[in-house]
Every structure is written in structure tokens, then in C-alpha cells.
Write a protein that holds these residues in place. Structure first.
Motif, PDB file in Angstrom:
ATOM      1  N   UNK A  95       0.761  -1.168   0.001  1.00  0.00           N
ATOM      2  CA  UNK A  95       0.015  -0.058  -0.065  1.00  0.00           C
ATOM      3  C   UNK A  95       0.946   1.159   0.127  1.00  0.00           C
ATOM      4  N   UNK A  96       0.711   2.118  -0.963  1.00  0.00           N
ATOM      5  CA  UNK A  96       1.374   3.364  -1.066  1.00  0.00           C
ATOM      6  C   UNK A  96       0.550   4.518  -0.376  1.00  0.00           C
ATOM      7  N   UNK A 121      -3.734   6.658   3.596  1.00  0.00           N
ATOM      8  CA  UNK A 121      -3.900   6.267   2.103  1.00  0.00           C
ATOM      9  C   UNK A 121      -5.435   6.290   1.602  1.00  0.00           C
ATOM     10  N   UNK A 122      -5.428   6.123   0.444  1.00  0.00           N
ATOM     11  CA  UNK A 122      -6.823   6.204  -0.317  1.00  0.00           C
ATOM     12  C   UNK A 122      -7.534   5.030   0.023  1.00  0.00           C
ATOM     13  N   UNK A 159     -10.105  -1.305  -0.125  1.00  0.00           N
ATOM     14  CA  UNK A 159     -10.329  -0.253   0.537  1.00  0.00           C
ATOM     15  C   UNK A 159     -10.127   1.203   0.006  1.00  0.00           C
ATOM     16  N   UNK A 160     -11.144   1.572  -0.447  1.00  0.00           N
ATOM     17  CA  UNK A 160     -10.939   2.849  -1.343  1.00  0.00           C
ATOM     18  C   UNK A 160     -10.438   2.482  -2.626  1.00  0.00           C
ATOM     19  N   UNK A 161      -9.190   2.799  -3.082  1.00  0.00           N
ATOM     20  CA  UNK A 161      -8.649   2.220  -4.388  1.00  0.00           C
ATOM     21  C   UNK A 161      -7.552   1.170  -4.010  1.00  0.00           C
ATOM     22  N   UNK A 162      -7.097   1.172  -2.734  1.00  0.00           N
ATOM     23  CA  UNK A 162      -6.107   0.306  -2.145  1.00  0.00           C
ATOM     24  C   UNK A 162      -6.729  -0.987  -2.073  1.00  0.00           C
TER      25      UNK A 162
END
Length: 354
Positions: A230-231, A248-249, A312-315
Motif C-alpha cells: 500500500x502506498x 492512504x486512499x 479499501x478505497x482504491x487500495x
């Protein structure tokens, strides 16, 4: 860009592999005997394929059909081995000049080896030797950099010493880097592209975030190595508890240690075995990280485990649970649940920077 499409036939081993490696770090991952070193030796010109083609940045290094097979010295390949292989009778400066003089000042500054120039290899630590070996390879002005298990001979402290320099190399140069490793923490921290090998064959290849987050990859990676990258951004640091807030997103994670200055971009590896799933929002638990997620897919393993893809979001996240737990939670694609991650589950070696 490196493009590889090869068939290699050795007395006791046959490899057939095709993949592309863009600028950045392309990791060749697999257990011992998977064919990782054989492949990079073919790129270097140390092993001659039976058929196929190798192209780097528009230059064809090998093409069996057209009879092209550039000699090693003409391929402009930088190669860093496990043990550095410095000349013991030469100073660091002379070892570096043996490689060449391309971008000398920039390379010395990037790798932080200016203070080592007059020392002999025997006086260097393992991490220092590998930095000098890397500098020597870069000073040859290579088209591509090959790294064969460059950290495998180092202890944890020396690995932590050199990994930030490898991150800088990835981010500050435009070189395609082919990086052999069997350590998933290294791969997750450094790689932009991942190629999974087994018995000389490519099982999976693609962007590291996509390959690692796919539940179907767990069988290829191995249960203990499965996880995601995850970034995000370091939002804050609490010195009292020695904890950082990483956003993060898709949410935020509380993680151990100072991850960097506020605003720094970080890459965090979360192992699938460290993610717990709950059908409802948990209350009064010790874990600091609870994320609302959506199930994106499930993959049944040969044993009692099920790999669960999560969004989770875009992650993307990945969890590994038992079949019994999957049945009890009635897990299915599209289901909204909660992922629980202990702050202490993420080790310092699983956190890198971009």
C-alpha cells in the motif's frame, strides 16, 4: 524497457519465460531452483538461450531467429552479485574507476560512498561493499542493471543500511533494474513489477500491487509470503508512543516507529496472514487498525485456507482465513466487512519509501 522471450536448455534444466520490465525494479521471485539466476545470466550474455529474443531500450541483445548474439562486453549490462566481488588489492576509488567514469560524481553522491574512496575492500562492512559494487556497475553506463540476491549475504542491520540507497536508485535513474530475490519484504519494498517463477516458467507477471493483491497469486507466492503493498503518506508521528499515522486512499493505519517526515511517501507491506476479518465493526479490541472493506474475490487453497481479496478505497488488501471462517462469515464477492490489522504486525523491514 527490457523485453524477454526465451527458451533456455541446460543439461539438467529447461526454462521458458516471457515478460517485459519497464523502468524501475522488476523483481524475479521464486524459490531456489526456479530459474531466476539463469534468466538474468541469459540477459547478461553468460548463458546462451536455445531460442528467443532479448531487447533493451530498442537494442537487440539476442535474437536466435536473426542470428544476433551480442558479446557480454557489448551488451552494456551492469551486474551486481551476492558478494560484491570487489578487487581486494584495489582501493574503493580504483574499483570504481575499473567500472568506468559514467556519472561518477552523481553515482558517488547517490550511494554515499565519497568517504570510502581511499579504503580497501577488506575494511568495509557488507553494506558498504555492496554500495561500492553497485557504484562500479553504474559507472559503466549500463543499459540495464542486473542484481542477483544482492542483500542475501547481509544481516538485517546491513540490509536496512543499503535498502534506502536502492530506493534512491529506483527513483532517481531511468534504468530498468532486474532484481533477483527470494525475500518478499525486499520485493514489496523495492519492486514496481513482479515476475513469479517456478521451474523455469513464469507463473505471474505484472505491476507488483496487482500481482500481490490477487487472491489467485497466493498459491504461486506461498502462504507465508502472500501480502500486499500500500502506498500512502506519513501524516504524523507520536513520539510518546513511537507510532506513526499513515494515510492512504481507503483509510489510515497506525504503524510502529517514525516512518519519515510529515508528508513523506511510504510503501507498506501488509501480510495476508496478519489481516483478521469481521462481519461487524469490532469494539473494545487492542488492535489499532480497523478498515471498512469490500470483498473482491476468493481463492480456495489446497489446504484449509482461503485467500480473500479486499478493496479499501482504491487500495487493495489480502487476507488469509480458514474455510471454516469463510463459511461462518458467509464471505462472497461484493460483501462489505471489516479488516483488522495490529500495528505491531507490520515490521520495520516492511516499510519503504518512494
Amino acid at each position: 524497457m527490457l523485453s524477454v522471450d526465451l527458451r533456455i536448455e541446460l543439461p539438467d534444466f529447461t526454462a521458458k519465460a516471457a515478460f517485459e520490465a519497464p523502468a524501475g525494479v522488476t523483481a524475479l521471485f521464486g524459490r531456489s531452483g526456479a530459474g531466476k539466476t539463469t534468466l538474468i545470466n541469459a540477459v547478461a550474455g553468460l548463458v546462451r538461450p536455445a531460442s528467443g529474443r532479448i531487447e533493451v531500450g530498442g537494442t537487440v541483445l539476442f535474437d536466435a531467429a536473426k542470428g544476433i548474439d551480442l558479446p557480454v562486453q557489448a551488451r552494456k549490462v551492469g551486474y551486481v552479485f551476492q558478494d560484491g566481488r570487489l578487487f581486494p588489492h584495489m582501493t574503493v576509488a580504483r574499483n570504481l574507476s575499473y567500472g568506468g567514469s559514467a556519472y561518477a560524481e552523481r553515482v558517488i553522491a547517490m550511494l554515499g560512498i565519497g568517504s570510502l574512496l581511499q579504503r580497501m575492500p577488506a575494511t568495509l562492512s557488507g553494506g558498504e561493499r555492496q554500495r561500492v559494487a553497485l557504484g562500479r556497475a553504474l559507472m559503466s553506463g549500463p543499459r540495464i542493471l542486473l542484481m542477483d540476491e544482492p542483500l542475501s549475504a547481509l544481516d538485517a542491520e546491513r540490509k536496512e543500511e543499503i535498502l534506502p540507497y536502492l530506493e534512491r536508485l529506483r527513483d532517481e535513474t531511468k534504468l530498468p533494474i532486474l532484481y533477483v530475490s527470494h525475500d518478499m519484504s525486499e520485493v514489496a519494498r523495492l519492486a514496481t513489477t513482479l515476475v513469479i517463477l517456478d521451474c523455469g516458467k513464469v507463473l505471474r507477471a505484472g505491476a507488483v500491487t496487482e500481482v500481490l493483491s490477487d487472491p489467485a497469486s497466493v498459491r504461486s507466492l506461498g502462504v507465508r509470503e502472500a501480502g500486499v503493498v500500500i502506498t500512502g503518506t506519513v501524516e504524523s508521528y507520536d513520539a510518546t508512543d513511537d507510532l506513526s499515522r499513515f494515510v492512504f486512499d481507503g483509510g489510515a493505519l497506525i504503524l510502529p516507529c517514525r516512518l519519515g517526515p510529515e508528508g513523506a511517501i511510504a510503501r507498506v507491506r501488509v501480510a495476508a496472514s496478519d489481516v483478521i476479518l469481521s462481519g461487524t465493526a469490532p469494539k473494545e479490541i487492542s488492535a489499532l487498525n480497523v478498515l471498512p472493506v469490500k470483498v473482491t474475490g476468493l481463492a480456495q487453497g489446497k489446504g484449509p485456507g482461503v485467500a480473500v481479496g479486499l478493496q479499501a478505497g482504491s487500495a487493495r488488501l489480502l487476507a488469509r482465513v480458514t474455510r471454516r471462517s469463510a463459511a461462518a462469515l458467509e464471505l462472497k464477492e461484493g460483501q462489505e466487512i471489516f479488516a483488522i490489522i495490529k500495528a505491531t504486525a507490520v515490521a520495520r523491514r516492511d516499510i519503504g519509501h518512494s
